[in-house]
Design a protein around this motif. Structure first.
Motif, PDB file in Angstrom:
ATOM      1  N   ALA A 117       0.832  -1.208   0.000  1.00 13.94           N
ATOM      2  CA  ALA A 117       0.000   0.000   0.000  1.00 13.94           C
ATOM      3  C   ALA A 117       0.865   1.256   0.000  1.00 13.94           C
ATOM      4  O   ALA A 117       0.551   2.246  -0.676  1.00 13.94           O
ATOM      5  N   GLY A 126      -6.974   7.420  -3.003  1.00 14.29           N
ATOM      6  CA  GLY A 126      -8.126   6.581  -2.663  1.00 14.29           C
ATOM      7  C   GLY A 126      -7.738   5.128  -2.520  1.00 14.29           C
ATOM      8  O   GLY A 126      -8.265   4.407  -1.659  1.00 14.29           O
ATOM      9  N   ALA A 127      -6.799   4.687  -3.346  1.00 15.89           N
ATOM     10  CA  ALA A 127      -6.346   3.302  -3.263  1.00 15.89           C
ATOM     11  C   ALA A 127      -5.594   3.054  -1.964  1.00 15.89           C
ATOM     12  O   ALA A 127      -5.625   1.939  -1.406  1.00 15.89           O
ATOM     13  N   VAL A 129      -6.283   4.393   0.934  1.00  9.49           N
ATOM     14  CA  VAL A 129      -7.277   4.190   1.997  1.00  9.49           C
ATOM     15  C   VAL A 129      -7.854   2.786   1.922  1.00  9.49           C
ATOM     16  O   VAL A 129      -7.996   2.090   2.935  1.00  9.49           O
ATOM     17  N   GLU A 130      -8.205   2.365   0.721  1.00 11.13           N
ATOM     18  CA  GLU A 130      -8.752   1.023   0.574  1.00 11.13           C
ATOM     19  C   GLU A 130      -7.722  -0.036   0.971  1.00 11.13           C
ATOM     20  O   GLU A 130      -8.052  -1.063   1.589  1.00 11.13           O
ATOM     21  N   GLY A 131      -6.477   0.200   0.621  1.00 15.05           N
ATOM     22  CA  GLY A 131      -5.435  -0.760   0.971  1.00 15.05           C
ATOM     23  C   GLY A 131      -5.213  -0.843   2.468  1.00 15.05           C
ATOM     24  O   GLY A 131      -5.047  -1.944   3.020  1.00 15.05           O
ATOM     25  N   GLN A 133      -7.429  -0.189   4.783  1.00 15.65           N
ATOM     26  CA  GLN A 133      -8.590  -0.882   5.353  1.00 15.65           C
ATOM     27  C   GLN A 133      -8.483  -2.396   5.152  1.00 15.65           C
ATOM     28  O   GLN A 133      -8.823  -3.178   6.052  1.00 15.65           O
ATOM     29  N   ALA A 134      -8.012  -2.796   4.005  1.00 14.36           N
ATOM     30  CA  ALA A 134      -7.860  -4.228   3.745  1.00 14.36           C
ATOM     31  C   ALA A 134      -6.804  -4.847   4.666  1.00 14.36           C
ATOM     32  O   ALA A 134      -6.968  -5.963   5.181  1.00 14.36           O
ATOM     33  N   ASP A 137      -8.307  -5.210   8.152  1.00 18.30           N
ATOM     34  CA  ASP A 137      -9.183  -6.384   8.235  1.00 18.30           C
ATOM     35  C   ASP A 137      -8.376  -7.680   8.287  1.00 18.30           C
ATOM     36  O   ASP A 137      -8.743  -8.636   8.993  1.00 18.30           O
TER      37      ASP A 137
END
Length: 205
Positions: A117, A126-127, A129-131, A133-134, A137
């Motif tokens: 990330a 944006g990527a 943030v998604e990374g 979050q992944a 998790d």
């Protein structure tokens, strides 16, 4: 006057002469009683001396042998216990190292994804943030697999075993004593709890 012959006195036997055949000889005072020298006769009440039995009593020998056997068994038991203690310490340390390595290895993919990330940070925010979050998790899933589930629920009743109150709030939509906000998630349950969840609880009227 005529002299009448006197009856002759019985002859006194001479001790040196042998006794006539069939006569009983009187006991002689100069001979000791039979069975030993003068003044010492057989004494049936006298106990035998220490050398009479040829050594210590059999009971004493048996006691000494049993005592030595018990002492040998005691020493062997102490040696076995010491060896068991040393072996247990080595096995415990080996188990600790194994568990530590297994836990660290479970987080290696999390680190790999974080580095991935960060490598794309300049291309698309944006990527990123998604990374992140992944990755979050994924880390939560690893902790759950290790036996430490995440607790960040709201609307549940306050449980002192799982929650730590850091504030109260007036919320007309929430029942008094319920969790309205989780400021810091908790992980684990009961004796396997890493930490309780820091929460805000609805104020009682």
């Amino acid at each position: 006057m005529p002299m009448h012959p006197r009856e002759s006195d019985p002859a006194v036997p001479d001790p040196a002469d042998p006794a006539p055949e069939g006569a009983v000889s009187p006991p002689r005072e100069d001979l000791p009683p039979s069975g030993g020298p003068a003044g010492t006769g057989p004494d049936t009440d006298a106990e035998p001396g220490p050398d009479a039995a040829g050594g210590p009593a059999p009971a004493e020998d048996e006691y000494t042998a049993e005592l030595k056997e018990l002492e040998d068994r005691w020493r062997r038991a102490l040696a076995d216990l010491d060896n068991l203690r040393k072996r247990h310490v080595k096995e415990l340390e080996r188990e600790r190292l194994t568990e530590r390595s297994r836990t660290a290895a479970a987080f290696l993919p999390v680190l790999d994804n974080l580095e991935l990330a960060l490598s794309h940070a300049g291309s698309d925010p944006g990527a990123i943030v998604e990374g992140v979050q992944a990755v979050r998790d994924q880390a939560v899933n690893v902790l759950e697999l290790l036996g430490y589930p995440r607790h960040a629920e709201t609307g549940v009743a306050f449980d002192p075993a799982r929650h730590e109150v850091v504030g109260v709030a007036h919320d007309p939509d929430a029942a008094p004593g319920t969790v309205v906000e989780v400021l810091r998630p908790g992980y684990g349950d009961g004796e396997r709890q890493l930490r309780p969840a820091a929460v805000t609880v609805a104020k009682r009227e």
